[in-house]
Motif scaffolding. Structure first.
Motif, PDB file in Angstrom:
ATOM      1  N   PRO A 495      -6.810  -6.988  16.175  1.00  0.00           N
ATOM      2  CA  PRO A 495      -7.167  -6.308  15.209  1.00  0.00           C
ATOM      3  C   PRO A 495      -6.865  -6.879  13.861  1.00  0.00           C
ATOM      4  O   PRO A 495      -6.141  -7.970  13.883  1.00  0.00           O
ATOM      5  CB  PRO A 495      -6.283  -5.189  15.414  1.00  0.00           C
ATOM      6  CG  PRO A 495      -4.901  -5.516  15.920  1.00  0.00           C
ATOM      7  CD  PRO A 495      -5.525  -6.521  17.024  1.00  0.00           C
ATOM      8  N   ALA A 496      -7.468  -6.284  12.822  1.00  0.00           N
ATOM      9  CA  ALA A 496      -7.568  -6.960  11.503  1.00  0.00           C
ATOM     10  C   ALA A 496      -6.064  -6.776  10.880  1.00  0.00           C
ATOM     11  O   ALA A 496      -5.435  -5.821  11.552  1.00  0.00           O
ATOM     12  CB  ALA A 496      -8.480  -6.240  10.327  1.00  0.00           C
ATOM     13  N   VAL A 497      -5.751  -7.692  10.068  1.00  0.00           N
ATOM     14  CA  VAL A 497      -4.275  -7.534   9.506  1.00  0.00           C
ATOM     15  C   VAL A 497      -4.355  -7.149   7.994  1.00  0.00           C
ATOM     16  O   VAL A 497      -5.190  -7.749   7.211  1.00  0.00           O
ATOM     17  CB  VAL A 497      -3.579  -9.088   9.556  1.00  0.00           C
ATOM     18  CG1 VAL A 497      -2.361  -8.931   9.106  1.00  0.00           C
ATOM     19  CG2 VAL A 497      -3.628  -9.516  11.184  1.00  0.00           C
ATOM     20  N   ALA A 498      -3.699  -6.271   7.672  1.00  0.00           N
ATOM     21  CA  ALA A 498      -3.434  -5.632   6.400  1.00  0.00           C
ATOM     22  C   ALA A 498      -2.117  -5.659   6.106  1.00  0.00           C
ATOM     23  O   ALA A 498      -1.182  -5.378   6.648  1.00  0.00           O
ATOM     24  CB  ALA A 498      -4.251  -4.183   6.223  1.00  0.00           C
ATOM     25  N   VAL A 499      -2.006  -6.049   4.685  1.00  0.00           N
ATOM     26  CA  VAL A 499      -0.702  -5.811   3.927  1.00  0.00           C
ATOM     27  C   VAL A 499      -0.636  -4.899   2.897  1.00  0.00           C
ATOM     28  O   VAL A 499      -1.421  -4.668   2.345  1.00  0.00           O
ATOM     29  CB  VAL A 499      -0.240  -7.337   3.247  1.00  0.00           C
ATOM     30  CG1 VAL A 499      -0.098  -8.203   4.633  1.00  0.00           C
ATOM     31  CG2 VAL A 499      -1.332  -7.625   2.467  1.00  0.00           C
ATOM     32  N   ALA A 500       0.435  -4.334   2.675  1.00  0.00           N
ATOM     33  CA  ALA A 500       0.777  -3.161   1.376  1.00  0.00           C
ATOM     34  C   ALA A 500       0.939  -4.063   0.238  1.00  0.00           C
ATOM     35  O   ALA A 500       1.777  -4.689   0.255  1.00  0.00           O
ATOM     36  CB  ALA A 500       1.714  -2.352   1.741  1.00  0.00           C
ATOM     37  N   MET A 501       0.273  -3.821  -0.877  1.00  0.00           N
ATOM     38  CA  MET A 501       0.610  -4.304  -2.055  1.00  0.00           C
ATOM     39  C   MET A 501       0.875  -3.148  -3.173  1.00  0.00           C
ATOM     40  O   MET A 501       0.075  -2.312  -3.009  1.00  0.00           O
ATOM     41  CB  MET A 501      -0.581  -5.312  -2.255  1.00  0.00           C
ATOM     42  CG  MET A 501      -0.814  -6.204  -1.632  1.00  0.00           C
ATOM     43  SD  MET A 501      -2.215  -7.559  -2.309  1.00  0.00           S
ATOM     44  CE  MET A 501      -1.285  -8.402  -3.607  1.00  0.00           C
ATOM     45  N   ASN A 502       1.625  -3.360  -4.067  1.00  0.00           N
ATOM     46  CA  ASN A 502       1.970  -2.413  -5.214  1.00  0.00           C
ATOM     47  C   ASN A 502       1.175  -2.927  -6.299  1.00  0.00           C
ATOM     48  O   ASN A 502       1.384  -4.227  -6.750  1.00  0.00           O
ATOM     49  CB  ASN A 502       3.367  -2.589  -5.281  1.00  0.00           C
ATOM     50  CG  ASN A 502       4.328  -1.818  -4.138  1.00  0.00           C
ATOM     51  OD1 ASN A 502       3.744  -0.912  -3.537  1.00  0.00           O
ATOM     52  ND2 ASN A 502       5.545  -2.407  -4.109  1.00  0.00           N
ATOM     53  N   VAL A 503       0.333  -1.738  -6.822  1.00  0.00           N
ATOM     54  CA  VAL A 503      -0.504  -2.389  -8.023  1.00  0.00           C
ATOM     55  C   VAL A 503       0.129  -1.318  -8.964  1.00  0.00           C
ATOM     56  O   VAL A 503       0.538  -0.120  -8.886  1.00  0.00           O
ATOM     57  CB  VAL A 503      -2.073  -2.096  -7.640  1.00  0.00           C
ATOM     58  CG1 VAL A 503      -2.146  -3.036  -6.840  1.00  0.00           C
ATOM     59  CG2 VAL A 503      -2.469  -0.689  -7.288  1.00  0.00           C
ATOM     60  N   LEU A 504      -0.216  -1.499 -10.323  1.00  0.00           N
ATOM     61  CA  LEU A 504       0.312  -0.837 -11.448  1.00  0.00           C
ATOM     62  C   LEU A 504      -0.861  -0.326 -12.287  1.00  0.00           C
ATOM     63  O   LEU A 504      -1.664  -1.266 -12.514  1.00  0.00           O
ATOM     64  CB  LEU A 504       1.125  -1.767 -12.301  1.00  0.00           C
ATOM     65  CG  LEU A 504       2.246  -0.832 -13.332  1.00  0.00           C
ATOM     66  CD1 LEU A 504       2.936  -0.076 -12.498  1.00  0.00           C
ATOM     67  CD2 LEU A 504       2.770  -1.763 -14.285  1.00  0.00           C
ATOM     68  N   ARG A 505      -1.018   1.049 -12.473  1.00  0.00           N
ATOM     69  CA  ARG A 505      -2.254   1.399 -13.331  1.00  0.00           C
ATOM     70  C   ARG A 505      -1.457   2.319 -14.246  1.00  0.00           C
ATOM     71  O   ARG A 505      -0.362   2.808 -14.331  1.00  0.00           O
ATOM     72  CB  ARG A 505      -3.267   2.450 -12.340  1.00  0.00           C
ATOM     73  CG  ARG A 505      -2.525   3.447 -11.722  1.00  0.00           C
ATOM     74  CD  ARG A 505      -3.635   4.603 -10.808  1.00  0.00           C
ATOM     75  NE  ARG A 505      -2.966   5.588 -10.567  1.00  0.00           N
ATOM     76  CZ  ARG A 505      -2.923   6.816 -11.013  1.00  0.00           C
ATOM     77  NH1 ARG A 505      -3.427   6.793 -12.174  1.00  0.00           N
ATOM     78  NH2 ARG A 505      -2.443   7.717 -10.442  1.00  0.00           N
ATOM     79  N   TYR A 506      -2.235   2.787 -15.117  1.00  0.00           N
ATOM     80  CA  TYR A 506      -1.847   3.480 -16.325  1.00  0.00           C
ATOM     81  C   TYR A 506      -2.510   4.812 -16.671  1.00  0.00           C
ATOM     82  O   TYR A 506      -3.718   4.795 -16.720  1.00  0.00           O
ATOM     83  CB  TYR A 506      -1.828   2.740 -17.729  1.00  0.00           C
ATOM     84  CG  TYR A 506      -0.679   1.312 -17.711  1.00  0.00           C
ATOM     85  CD1 TYR A 506       0.401   1.352 -18.286  1.00  0.00           C
ATOM     86  CD2 TYR A 506      -1.170   0.237 -17.075  1.00  0.00           C
ATOM     87  CE1 TYR A 506       1.106   0.335 -18.202  1.00  0.00           C
ATOM     88  CE2 TYR A 506      -0.442  -0.916 -16.897  1.00  0.00           C
ATOM     89  CZ  TYR A 506       0.725  -0.770 -17.546  1.00  0.00           C
ATOM     90  OH  TYR A 506       1.763  -1.612 -17.328  1.00  0.00           O
ATOM     91  N   GLU A 507      -1.803   5.748 -16.969  1.00  0.00           N
ATOM     92  CA  GLU A 507      -2.316   7.344 -17.073  1.00  0.00           C
ATOM     93  C   GLU A 507      -2.443   7.425 -18.573  1.00  0.00           C
ATOM     94  O   GLU A 507      -1.480   7.217 -19.126  1.00  0.00           O
ATOM     95  CB  GLU A 507      -1.830   8.234 -16.170  1.00  0.00           C
ATOM     96  CG  GLU A 507      -1.878   8.266 -14.663  1.00  0.00           C
ATOM     97  CD  GLU A 507      -1.037   9.232 -14.018  1.00  0.00           C
ATOM     98  OE1 GLU A 507      -0.292  10.144 -14.977  1.00  0.00           O
ATOM     99  OE2 GLU A 507      -1.469   9.424 -12.689  1.00  0.00           O
ATOM    100  N   GLY A 508      -3.404   8.006 -19.199  1.00  0.00           N
ATOM    101  CA  GLY A 508      -3.378   8.524 -20.490  1.00  0.00           C
ATOM    102  C   GLY A 508      -3.838   7.232 -21.641  1.00  0.00           C
ATOM    103  O   GLY A 508      -3.785   6.111 -21.313  1.00  0.00           O
ATOM    104  N   LYS A 509      -4.115   7.620 -22.520  1.00  0.00           N
ATOM    105  CA  LYS A 509      -4.554   6.914 -23.698  1.00  0.00           C
ATOM    106  C   LYS A 509      -3.224   6.803 -24.853  1.00  0.00           C
ATOM    107  O   LYS A 509      -2.507   7.765 -25.108  1.00  0.00           O
ATOM    108  CB  LYS A 509      -5.716   6.852 -24.417  1.00  0.00           C
ATOM    109  CG  LYS A 509      -6.827   6.790 -23.602  1.00  0.00           C
ATOM    110  CD  LYS A 509      -8.176   7.173 -24.330  1.00  0.00           C
ATOM    111  CE  LYS A 509      -9.529   6.880 -23.323  1.00  0.00           C
ATOM    112  NZ  LYS A 509     -10.654   7.240 -24.077  1.00  0.00           N
ATOM    113  N   PRO A 510      -2.820   5.587 -25.518  1.00  0.00           N
ATOM    114  CA  PRO A 510      -1.718   5.287 -26.314  1.00  0.00           C
ATOM    115  C   PRO A 510      -2.259   6.429 -27.667  1.00  0.00           C
ATOM    116  O   PRO A 510      -3.363   6.545 -27.798  1.00  0.00           O
ATOM    117  CB  PRO A 510      -2.050   4.097 -26.900  1.00  0.00           C
ATOM    118  CG  PRO A 510      -2.382   3.048 -25.514  1.00  0.00           C
ATOM    119  CD  PRO A 510      -3.596   4.200 -25.198  1.00  0.00           C
TER     120      PRO A 510
END
Length: 583
Positions: A495-510
């Motif tokens: 089977p294919a190998v997948a890894v978990a990665m933490n990404v950062l997104r931002y909600e709202g505008k300044p």
């Protein structure tokens, strides 16, 4: 134009700032080295080479990934473990120094790169960082030098235009921003800056002509006019401050600090900030004033304290699955099994087995487009010639002169009559030199060829295969071998190998919002100590719980407010209530 083509031929693609090209390489033996902390500037060996090995490219791609995830400190630390053998290493280093707040070091690095390589990216970065550090004049000079080296770079022209706005040079700013807008094919952020320059240059009439000429949307024009308020001269504010007497102090003042971002992709250019101060009119003690907040009007009562605070985009961390290896099929060959006996027959039956031939690979070269073909306009000067022409200064004419004529007598008298004769007076001319237009000024289009980079790929030349092998029967009158289980090939799917990665997104505008704040007179050490304890309990590390609002405490408070979507920059009443510091 030849110089620009030579410059672009040594360019490498930089993801963050969309760096332009143009460099002068050092000698081959000078591969460059990152300066040690205690090394003198004169000992720096800046490498201007654009050659990168596949390993170096992979290392720089890893650093770009960290920068894309806003992990600039980690990216800087990772970069400083490498050997600075190309100008890309140096430019990224100067860029990351600016991103982590080391403005003096970044400015020094960009200066050294510009001095050694004379490339537009270095002068561009130097101009942006110098402005961020408050050196407007030095930043303008650097951006003008970058423009000379890369006059068709939209980002450089845009940043130069914004710098000219800050220096109140509105005519020059309008020219640069109009050029950047057309080069960028109508990018909205550059259009906003352009409208602001035209508004400051000629007011609504100038903006109206610009909108009609370029078919700009009403939203873009409105955004540009609003943005122009950041660059208006503050002579009126200074005069108002000087007119205040020592006894007449305003009951409340509001300070607004706004940041203007002039760069993309990137190309790597840094953000430049400008601030303005607006004060409310002088009021009598005890009189309430009004402040606009969140599109509404609120009353400020005597004794209250208000600030213009920031609501930052709230960071949200998510976990995603990234496939790092595709699934594949593996073959397992089981050989044939036999059972022996005694017969006067075939002792070993012929069968079929299998042999796996592994795949073979080959390397191929492939050209990758790194810069598409483009066109530029070159002005062909007008052609004139000088000719001589005769100009009639006085036209030819005929005049009458008195003269004697035979038999001229007065009719019925014996007295001689007056006679007249005609005389031709020739025209008077003058030769003058006239410059005539032979060929008007025109433009011609030059095609800048596309640029490619050759990469080596390892591809399958011949896939793996299973080869059948046949065995012949063996005949013996004594021993036999009976086939119990034939050979076979089994397929196993990995089977294919997948890894978990933490990404950062931002909600709202300044946003910049008005919020009631805890007044300094009410901010006791006990309240600050309680604030520090609550922040520490929530994991925000405010430092020593000494009851003093130091840098660590304010940084922890800002981090808490950003995470909760609250207005940051001061201890507001809404934050104090949420932390149960006040009722």
């Amino acid at each position: 134009m030849r110089r620009r083509r030579d410059a672009y031929s040594c360019a490498a693609v930089l993801a963050l700032t969309g760096w332009l090209a143009g460099c002068s390489a050092l000698p081959a033996e000078n591969m460059g080295s990152r300066p040690a902390p205690d090394q003198n500037d004169s000992q720096w060996q800046v490498a201007c080479s654009t050659e990168l090995s596949p390993g170096q490219r992979a290392e720089l791609d890893s650093i770009e990934s960290l920068m894309g995830a806003s992990r600039n400190y980690a990216a800087l630390a990772q970069l400083e473990t490498l050997s600075f053998d190309s100008r890309e290493h140096w430019l990224r280093w100067a860029q990351l120094l600016a991103k982590v707040g080391q403005l003096d070091d970044s400015q020094n690095a960009y200066s050294k790169i510009a001095e050694a390589c004379n490339i537009p990216e270095a002068y561009h970065g130097l101009g942006v960082v110098a402005q961020k550090a408050g050196n407007l004049r030095e930043g303008l000079d650097a951006l003008k030098q970058a423009k000379q080296l890369a006059p068709a770079d939209a980002d450089i022209r845009n940043d130069l235009g914004v710098a000219l706005l800050r220096d109140q040079q509105f005519d020059e700013a309008a020219f640069e921003l109009r050029t950047a807008y057309e080069l960028a094919e109508g990018q909205q952020r550059i259009g906003t800056n352009m409208v602001a320059a035209y508004f400051l240059q000629g007011g609504e009439a100038s903006v109206g002509r610009l909108q009609e000429e370029l078919q700009l949307s009403d939203e873009l024009v409105k955004a540009g006019v609003n943005f122009s308020q950041r660059f208006e001269a503050n002579d009126t504010k200074v005069a108002a401050q000087q007119a205040q007497s020592a006894d007449a102090k305003p009951a409340s003042s509001v300070e607004v600090s706004q940041a203007a971002d002039s760069s993309s992709k990137g190309n790597g250019s840094a953000q430049v900030q400008s601030s303005e101060v607006q004060e409310s009119p002088v009021t009598q003690p005890g009189s309430p004033i009004t402040v606009a907040a969140d599109n509404s009007v609120i009353d400020i009562q005597p004794g209250q304290c208000w600030v213009n605070a920031q609501i930052q985009s709230r960071p949200v961390e998510e976990s995603i699955q990234v496939k790092v290896r595709d699934s594949e099929v593996k073959l397992k060959v089981t050989p044939a099994e036999f059972r022996r006996g005694i017969k006067r027959v075939v002792t070993k039956e012929g069968t079929k087995t299998y042999r796996v031939i592994p795949p073979t690979y080959k390397e191929i070269e492939e050209k990758v487009l790194v810069k598409p073909e483009s066109k530029s306009l070159v002005v062909e000067p007008a052609v004139y010639k000088t000719v001589e022409e005769q100009v009639v200064m006085e036209e030819a004419r005929t005049e009458l002169e008195p003269c004697s004529t035979s038999g001229a007598t007065a009719y019925g008298a014996k007295v001689a009559a007056m006679g007249f004769c005609t005389k031709a007076i020739p025209a008077k001319t003058k030769t003058v030199k006239v410059t005539k237009l032979v060929k008007p000024e025109t433009t011609r289009t030059e095609v800048v060829p596309a640029e490619y980079k050759t990469v080596v790929r390892r591809v399958v030349d011949k896939p793996a295969e299973v080869v059948p092998i046949e065995t012949q029967d063996e005949i013996d009158s004594l021993e036999i071998a009976e086939l119990v289980k034939p050979a076979k090939a089994e397929e196993t799917r990995v089977p294919a190998v997948a890894v978990a990665m933490n990404v950062l997104r931002y909600e709202g505008k300044p946003q910049i919002v008005a919020r009631e704040a805890v007044c300094d007179r009410d901010l006791t050490r006990d309240m600050v100590r309680e604030l520090q304890k609550k922040l520490d309990d929530l994991g925000y590390r405010p430092g020593e719980q000494d009851g003093l609002p130091g840098p660590d405490t304010m940084a922890a408070l800002t981090k808490y407010q950003t995470d909760k979507g609250l207005a940051s920059g001061a201890l507001t009443v809404e934050t104090a209530k949420q932390l149960e510091l006040i009722d």
